[in-house]
Scaffold this active site. Structure first.
Site, PDB file in Angstrom:
ATOM      1  N   ASN A 156      10.320   5.201 -37.618  1.00 19.26           N
ATOM      2  CA  ASN A 156      10.005   4.165 -38.619  1.00 19.26           C
ATOM      3  C   ASN A 156       8.749   4.482 -39.438  1.00 19.26           C
ATOM      4  OD1 ASN A 156       8.363   3.630 -36.427  1.00 19.26           O
ATOM      5  ND2 ASN A 156       8.555   1.407 -36.556  1.00 19.26           N
ATOM      6  N   GLU A 255       2.369   2.642 -27.129  1.00 13.53           N
ATOM      7  CA  GLU A 255       2.492   1.659 -28.215  1.00 13.53           C
ATOM      8  C   GLU A 255       3.957   1.267 -28.249  1.00 13.53           C
ATOM      9  OE1 GLU A 255       0.014   0.453 -29.567  1.00 13.53           O
ATOM     10  OE2 GLU A 255      -1.566   1.966 -29.673  1.00 13.53           O
ATOM     11  N   CYS A 289       7.152  -2.403 -35.514  1.00  7.09           N
ATOM     12  CA  CYS A 289       6.892  -3.100 -34.236  1.00  7.09           C
ATOM     13  C   CYS A 289       6.029  -4.334 -34.441  1.00  7.09           C
ATOM     14  CB  CYS A 289       6.176  -2.166 -33.274  1.00  7.09           C
ATOM     15  SG  CYS A 289       7.054  -0.649 -33.002  1.00  7.09           S
ATOM     16  N   GLU A 463      -5.294   2.663 -30.886  1.00  8.66           N
ATOM     17  CA  GLU A 463      -5.317   3.759 -31.859  1.00  8.66           C
ATOM     18  C   GLU A 463      -6.081   3.294 -33.085  1.00  8.66           C
ATOM     19  OE1 GLU A 463      -1.086   4.735 -32.171  1.00  8.66           O
ATOM     20  OE2 GLU A 463      -1.404   6.295 -30.674  1.00  8.66           O
TER      21      GLU A 463
END
Ligand code: SIN
Length: 483
Positions: A156, A255, A289, A463
């Site tokens: 994505n 993640e 997400c 991150e």
């Protein structure tokens, strides 16, 4: 591919130890907007993954030993090259992933911003001195790179998810091997070409492209030379990879999936909330997400919000991402289309009301209509699962406590959003939401200066931001005695 001006950016094989590595087997990379073949790519497997890990291991010591200022300089050069090629990289990304060109350009700049950010952070990998418990001792704390980092990244964000991990790893002094998603290897390979042009030494940044994710993933999670593994993707796959990392006690960043609530309180600025929702929900055709997944609207403004949202959704332009006016591109593949269709049909069968869209779009086989559903309830599958499509399901609530309870009633804890102009409520609600990131009167929260990451089954590790180097360093304590 003719549309890419800098043809050296179009690569068709893995990049290992500074070399492009061909294999007899190939896999197809297909444009999701029209299902046409873009390129046949050399299909790497376990042997190539192992070569990449060994190359990263061999390159690690000299990369870690470089002065931070030198690593910073090389990262900055990489950043500059990526930005110089923003147009071409965006086009490549749109061709293989489908998102509109304007969004793809945004993703290139977003990914590059992590290179720039961590080029700076590389120089600030500070340690500590700590007052010792006795006069003849000194306590010094240093941060050292963990070693070889491997990663698996999703389709994505084919550029930014690699840049976000690699920039932090390289800044900390780690070497890096990534396996990008099978659907989108070209953006990753273009990044490798630019890493080489930037002067990043052979073996420090490696890309293994292949169709057998399980086999490559086994090497990247279990090879004894791997110190740390970083994954962005679904919670189900993340759980499996975590198990694989357990035996070797690898450091891990996960993640994973989300199920973001987007709460509109009755004191919200409704126009701002509609704009925030459009940005959060329909970015990348709903395939992120952090996308708003459950839209909770207080009863007093429910109808007004639904009416305004319907007008805004109606104006969204669906089409091939390469067309300059497209705002919603295709879904990544037919499986994704089937899943979104089933969730919408299931909700309607269970009593939700379909206001707009609800089925595939005439722009092409994998396009889905921007969809608005009302009268959704918390027990429907569409409220429990990540939709990953351009579908906005609206649910009504009455009280602040009910909104918080509904928002938190999920195993996921990545992003949440709410709109309110009541400062007391802003602090109360922000405090109680069990999510790693909270957008308050804001639908787009991701940027290199901020810590991206989740809680609960959305994973762990951060991150970006000053925290982004933590997962790539070990703390070493030096005790000087006899002073
Ligand atoms: C994701 O969807 O995995 C990442 C989204 C972002 O970085 O904003």
């Amino acid at each position: 591919m003719k549309q890419i001006t800098a043809s050296e950016l179009v690569k068709n094989s893995s990049y290992i130890n500074g070399r492009w590595c061909d294999t007899p087997a190939r896999f197809a990379v297909v444009n999701p907007a029209n299902q046409q073949l873009l390129l046949e790519v050399a299909d790497a497997g376990a042997a190539e993954a192992e070569q990449a890990v060994l190359a990263a291991s061999a390159a690690f010591a000299s990369w870690a030993a470089l002065p931070a200022a030198k690593r910073s300089e090389l990262l900055l050069r990489w950043y500059q090259l990526v930005m110089q090629h923003q147009q071409d990289l965006a086009r490549l990304l749109t061709l293989e992933q489908g998102k509109p060109l304007s969004e793809a350009k945004g993703e290139i700049a977003y990914g590059a911003s992590y290179m720039q950010w961590f080029a700076e952070e590389a120089k600030r990998l500070y340690g500590d001195t700590i007052p010792a418990p006795s006069a003849d001792k000194r306590i010094i704390v240093q941060r050292q790179p963990v070693g070889v980092v491997t990663a698996i990244t999703p389709w994505n964000f084919p550029n930014a998810m690699i840049a976000r991990k690699a920039a932090a790893a390289l800044a900390a002094g780690c070497s890096f091997v990534v396996k990008p998603a099978q659907q989108t290897p070209l953006s990753a390979l273009a990044l490798a070409e630019l890493a080489e042009q930037a002067g990043i030494p052979a073996g420090v940044f490696n890309v293994v492209v292949g169709s057998d994710a399980k086999t490559i993933g086994a090497v990247l999670t279990q090879h004894p030379k791997v110190a740390k593994f970083s994954f962005t993707g679904s919670t189900a796959v993340g759980k499996q990879l975590l198990k694989q990392c357990a035996d070797g006690v690898k450091r891990v960043t996960m993640e994973l999936g989300g199920n973001a609530p987007f709460i509109v309180f009755d004191d919200a600025d409704l126009d701002a909330a509609v704009q925030g929702l459009l940005a959060s929900k329909f970015r990348n055709a709903g395939q992120t997400c952090v996308c708003a997944n459950r839209i909770l609207v207080q009863r007093g403004v429910y109808q007004a919000f639904a009416d305004k949202l319907a007008i805004a959704i109606t104006s969204l332009k669906v089409g091939d991402g390469v067309n300059s006016d497209s705002q919603i591109g295709p879904l990544i593949d037919d499986k994704a289309l089937q899943k979104v269709t089933a969730l919408v049909q299931g909700a309607v069968a269970e009593g939700a009301k379909l206001l707009l869209g609800g089925s595939s779009h005439s722009a092409g086989k994998q396009f889905f209509q921007p969809t608005l559903i009302t009268e959704v309830s918390a027990d429907m599958a569409i409220s429990k699962e990540e939709i990953f499509g351009p579908v906005a399901p609206l649910m009504v609530f009455d009280s602040e406590a009910e909104a918080i309870a509904l928002a938190n009633s999920t195993d996921y804890g990545l992003a949440a959003y709410f709109y309110s102009r009541d400062i007391g409520r802003v602090f109360r609600v922000a405090q109680q939401l069990q999510f790693g990131m909270v957008g308050i009167n804001e639908g787009i929260i991701s940027n290199a200066a901020a810590p991206f990451g989740g809680v609960k089954q959305s994973g762990f590790g951060r991150e970006g931001a000053k925290y982004g180097l933590d997962d790539y360093t070990d703390i070493k304590y030096l005790c000087l005695g006899g002073l």
